[in-house]
Write an enzyme that holds these catalytic residues in place. Structure first.
Site, PDB file in Angstrom:
ATOM      1  CD  GLU A 246      -1.252   0.545   3.588  1.00 19.94           C
ATOM      2  OE1 GLU A 246      -1.649   1.810   3.600  1.00 19.94           O
ATOM      3  OE2 GLU A 246      -1.296  -0.123   4.500  1.00 19.94           O
TER       4      GLU A 246
ATOM      5  CE  LYS B 164       0.427   1.880  14.824  1.00 21.34           C
ATOM      6  NZ  LYS B 164       0.172   1.940  13.412  1.00 21.34           N
TER       7      LYS B 164
HETATM    8  N1  PSU Z   1      -2.850   1.370  10.610  1.00 20.39           N
HETATM    9  C1  PSU Z   1      -1.763   1.761  10.901  1.00 20.39           C
HETATM   10  N2  PSU Z   1      -1.067   2.137  10.037  1.00 20.39           N
HETATM   11  C2  PSU Z   1      -1.256   2.650   8.691  1.00 20.39           C
HETATM   12  C3  PSU Z   1      -3.020   2.688   8.717  1.00 20.39           C
HETATM   13  C4  PSU Z   1      -3.604   2.061   9.620  1.00 20.39           C
HETATM   14  O1  PSU Z   1      -1.296   0.878  12.038  1.00 20.39           O
HETATM   15  O2  PSU Z   1      -0.817   3.169   7.898  1.00 20.39           O
HETATM   16  C5  PSU Z   1      -3.399   3.094   7.408  1.00 20.39           C
HETATM   17  C6  PSU Z   1      -3.768   1.859   6.522  1.00 20.39           C
HETATM   18  O3  PSU Z   1      -3.524   2.589   4.861  1.00 20.39           O
HETATM   19  C7  PSU Z   1      -4.982   1.827   6.529  1.00 20.39           C
HETATM   20  C8  PSU Z   1      -5.592   3.272   6.784  1.00 20.39           C
HETATM   21  O4  PSU Z   1      -5.712   1.168   5.519  1.00 20.39           O
HETATM   22  O5  PSU Z   1      -4.753   3.780   7.635  1.00 20.39           O
HETATM   23  C9  PSU Z   1      -7.165   2.962   7.577  1.00 20.39           C
HETATM   24  O6  PSU Z   1      -7.469   4.362   7.624  1.00 20.39           O
HETATM   25  P1  PSU Z   1      -9.098   4.538   8.335  1.00 20.39           P
HETATM   26  O7  PSU Z   1      -9.064   4.138   9.891  1.00 20.39           O
HETATM   27  O8  PSU Z   1      -9.290   5.929   8.080  1.00 20.39           O
HETATM   28  O9  PSU Z   1      -9.847   3.577   7.550  1.00 20.39           O
END
Ligand code: PSU
Ligand code: MN
Length: 303
Positions: free
Chosen positions: A25, A160
């Site tokens: 990603e 996390k």
């Molecule tokens: N959690 C992490 N590191 C990240 C992300 C999430 O520990 O880099 C990033 C990933 O790209 C994930 C996105 O798909 O954040 C999720 O964002 P949201 O919670 O807004 O869906």
């Protein structure tokens, strides 16, 4: 092939020859880590995937084109531009394509584009999930929905604990997404190997992971699979220190009225700030560890 999709020559060749390919990603590059560590890590992850017998395909949206396989220059550009690049989830794809704009792909959009290109395995750090307090905010990452609908195997280090891990597992269960612990019966919590929550199955080899995903495809299932690969012991963090940083980050997010797509990047940046460089080192190492496992699994799947 989809008219908005550009598969890089190397990735296209590998796919045509039935060779293993691993998707990566780009939000982790633009929003997940600071420059220049983000670019160094992205390039090192590609190298690790090659060393383990697969071809890397870093995924992003550049000028409205869906890229399955970015060049070194494109990775450098995403890393330097950082949070000024649109964090692109499913709802953003059509607008970015229509306007010819750039976007960094989250787990959701990386899965979408990987699937369009015919890539089966994807390595990342952590996924989005059900946020703490979601019973009132309804903040549930689109990543979970995508895992339910798109047949890609996602290798991560768990999630996390900025998230509600228990509710995240409930959501995945409801939507029929298998959660496989690699060498463990417990969901790892990204920086640490333990969360106290159990996974659906323990799986102990890349062969077994490949067999599980192959069966899912042969069953005609449209959903993905989540592989939770614990951070190597030597890089895992003190749960108390990381827990305190996460609590503080959540309090600051609330005090600042952070919401929507800003929430996750805000929390990630705060945790990093509060733990100094430690959490960044751990973050980088767990991504390397996931890249190795994803490459080996893709190689088994290609056999
Ligand atoms: N959690 C992490 N590191 C990240 C992300 C999430 O520990 O880099 C990033 C990933 O790209 C994930 C996105 O798909 O954040 C999720 O964002 P949201 O919670 O807004 O869906
Ligand atoms: Mn959200």
């Amino acid at each position: 092939m989809n008219k908005y999709l550009d598969v890089s020559p190397e990735v296209a060749q590998a796919l045509a020859a039935g060779k293993p390919v691993v998707a990566l990603e780009s939000t982790i590059i633009s929003h997940g880590m600071p420059y220049p560590q983000n670019v160094e890590t992205a390039l090192a992850v590609e190298a690790i995937i090659r060393e383990n017998g697969a071809v890397p395909a870093t995924i992003a949206i550049i000028g409205g084109r869906l890229k399955a396989g970015c060049t070194k220059e494109e990775i450098e550009y995403l890393g330097k531009t950082g949070t000024a690049v649109t964090k692109a989830s499913r709802r953003d794809l059509a607008m970015l394509c229509a306007r010819g704009q750039d976007g960094a792909t989250t787990v959701t959009t990386t899965m979408i584009i990987a699937h369009m290109a015919g890539i089966r395995v994807f390595a990342t750090g952590g996924i989005g999930g059900v946020h703490r307090g979601a019973e009132t905010t309804m903040d549930i990452s689109a990543d979970l929905e995508e895992l339910a609908h798109t047949p890609v195997m996602v290798v991560c280090a768990g999630a996390k604990s900025i998230l509600d891990l228990g509710l995240t597992l409930e959501y995945l269960e409801t939507h029929g997404v298998p959660v496989l612990g690699y060498g463990t019966k417990e969901l790892p919590a990204f920086y640490t190997r333990h969360s106290g929550f159990g996974v659906d199955y323990q799986v102990d080899s890349p062969e077994e992971l490949a067999a599980a995903f192959r069966a899912s495809l042969e069953l005609g299932f449209q959903g993905g699979m989540l592989v939770a690969n614990p951070i190597p012991e030597e890089y895992s963090m003190d749960p108390k220190a990381i827990g305190a940083a996460i609590d503080e980050a959540l309090a600051q997010a609330k005090a600042n009225g952070i919401h929507g797509k800003e929430t996750t990047p805000f929390l990630l940046a705060k945790v990093k700030e509060l733990t100094g460089g430690d959490s960044l080192d751990s973050n980088i190492q767990l991504v390397f560890n996931n890249a190795r496992l994803a490459a080996k699994t893709a190689a088994c799947l290609a056999k």
